[in-house]
Write a protein that holds these residues in place. Structure first.
Motif: not given
Length: 523
Positions: A67-72, A86-90
């Motif tokens: 599992r990864l979090s952050g931004e692409v 795209v932010s993983t928070a969304d």
């Protein structure tokens, strides 16, 4: 058929996060977590459950996803302008799920299946062409070779002299007696430890005695561990010996050397023939490694050193077979000394070396060989009855026992031999019973690489596979995809998530297999 989804739920004994379990939070919000008994029900009742299933689709069948979090972000290479982000928070759970990528079927059946299919494409491309390899490789002399290890003691075995079964994977043919001996035969007497040296059993394929020594105390565990550890070096020397034998054969036939111009402008003369190799290691039931290899004979292009061209006329498959047999019979070396073996151990191949030419219409075809090798590329020590992660001093007593089972004695020998400063690497590979090499390797020119196959799959997912980034530019020459991601944890967040994701993946695989069978039947 589809795998049992219950078999791939996460191990609750291991935390899924970097150090602890996440705290409970409402379903649908980042960091959501619920109790084990109700997690599947709550996830299924979540109105965003189908969005979540689509989000985890890439890792849905994985036993232990990352599992990864952050931004692409997508960035224009020419101007550096940010095209999309795209932010993983969304996203559901606030994280991206990535398959673990483990090649071992016993660890993750889903990722191992992907690895096996990639291995099949990689190995078959070197035999039939495609994926950047010219189709002319079908004209090259090719041999399928099996190198085995020598004997370190008598073990229970299953020998079928004549197969009448239609499928070797489910062989039910009548086997020969394991180790028959006449009463008058001196070798039939019990060993010095009182164990019989005779076995009249006709072992079935699933007999747990297969691979086990007739006498554990007579078995040479030190020699087997050292041989496993030295097998990669033995293979390297074997490839050198095959190459030298073929070059000597070309010289004997009077074939002219090829003049090549290097990048610096210098002219060098090189031999007109160069073999390429694709090799897979298999761990036998007796816990010793042997190799299955594809050896292809190539020529040399004077204008392009990387080009794959047929060998010169006069060199054929008989020369290739002779080179392999000569190398298998002559290559060997002695290891460095050890306090328990001051003269070192002699390392060489066993007597059973099988060399068979590969042809498009014979019994040994490119598809059969590639499928055979790809199957073994996903296996490891589970065939011996031992599966563990890397061992250390805190847990070694759980796996090593000088008076224990066959695998326990092998691990004990590996750990004890590794106590010497010049042999410390044995302890690093104690969980692999001494073997520290790669299970699948190939020559640079033999075929494509795993990276090329994986990159093609990533591009397909982003453009055609319904990925959340499918609407972003896919031209790698003008667009750069940058992942500003950090590790958030490993494993499914709950048992319910694992159950739902893997059940959906199993149903999708079953539909895919049915559709594939219908297409093949229609063809």
């Amino acid at each position: 058929m589809a795998a049992d989804p219950i078999a791939v739920v996460p191990d609750q004994a291991h935390p899924s996060g970097p150090g602890h379990r996440p705290t409970p939070a409402p379903i649908g919000s980042p960091g959501a977590f619920v109790g084990r008994d109700e997690s599947a029900f709550h996830r299924a009742c979540d109105p965003r459950v189908f969005d979540w299933l689509e989000h985890v689709q890439a890792a849905a069948g994985c036993s232990h996803p990352i599992r990864l979090s952050g931004e692409v972000a997508a960035i224009d290479r020419a101007t550096g302008r940010l095209l999309a982000s795209v932010s993983t928070a969304d996203l559901p759970d606030g994280e991206i799920y990535k398959p673990c990528g483990n090649r071992r079927h016993a660890v993750c059946p889903s990722c191992a299946r992907t690895y096996q299919r990639d291995a099949y494409q990689l190995l078959r491309a070197g035999l039939a062409g495609g994926r950047g390899i010219p189709a002319t490789v079908t004209q090259h002399p090719v041999a399928f070779v099996t190198f085995t290890a020598p004997s370190f003691g008598t073990v229970h075995t299953r020998i079928v002299k004549r197969h009448t079964c239609g499928n070797r994977r489910r062989c039910d043919c009548r086997a020969e007696p394991c180790h028959p001996r006449r009463a008058s035969d001196p070798t039939a007497r019990p060993c010095e430890h009182g164990h019989p040296a005779v076995c009249w059993a006709r072992h079935e394929e699933n007999d747990p005695r297969l691979g086990q020594p007739l006498c554990l105390d007579c078995y040479d565990y030190d020699a087997q561990i050292v041989w496993n550890h030295a097998a990669p070096e033995l293979w390297r020397r074997t490839t050198i010996a095959i190459t030298r034998h073929l070059r000597a054969r070309a010289r004997k036939l009077g074939l002219p050397w090829v003049e090549q111009v290097t990048a610096s402008g210098r002219v060098r003369r090189v031999p007109p023939v160069k073999p390429s190799f694709g090799k897979v290691a298999e761990m036998q039931r007796r816990a010793v490694v042997h190799y299955h290899a594809i050896v292809r004979l190539d020529g040399v292009n004077p204008y392009d050193p990387d080009a794959i061209v047929p060998p010169p006329a006069g060199l054929g498959v008989d020369d290739l077979v002779a080179a392999v047999e000569h190398a298998a019979a002559t290559v060997g070396f002695t290891t460095r000394p050890h306090p328990t073996q001051p003269a070192g151990w002699r390392i060489g191949w066993g007597e059973q070396v099988d060399v068979r030419p590969i042809s498009a219409d014979g019994d040994i075809t490119d598809g059969k060989v590639a499928g055979y090798l790809a199957k073994y590329a996903t296996k490891s020590t589970e065939a011996t009855g031992h599966v563990s992660r890397r061992l250390d001093g805190e847990v070694i007593d759980l796996y090593a026992n000088v008076h224990g089972t066959h695998p326990e004695r092998l691990i004990d020998a590996c750990w004890n031999l590794g106590g010497h400063r010049d042999w410390q690497m044995l302890r690093r590979w104690a969980h692999m019973l001494g073997f520290g090499g790669h299970f699948l390797t190939k020559s640079r020119r033999y075929s494509v690489t795993f990276r090329i196959l994986r990159d093609a799959r990533v591009i397909w997912r982003r453009t055609e596979g319904g990925h959340e980034y499918a609407d972003q530019p896919a031209d790698d020459t003008t667009t750069l995809i940058v992942g500003l991601l950090s590790y958030a944890g490993s494993g499914w967040r709950t048992t319910g998530d694992a159950l739902l994701a893997n059940t959906a993946a199993a149903m999708a695989r079953e539909r895919h297999e049915v559709a594939r069978e219908e297409v093949l039947a229609a063809a």
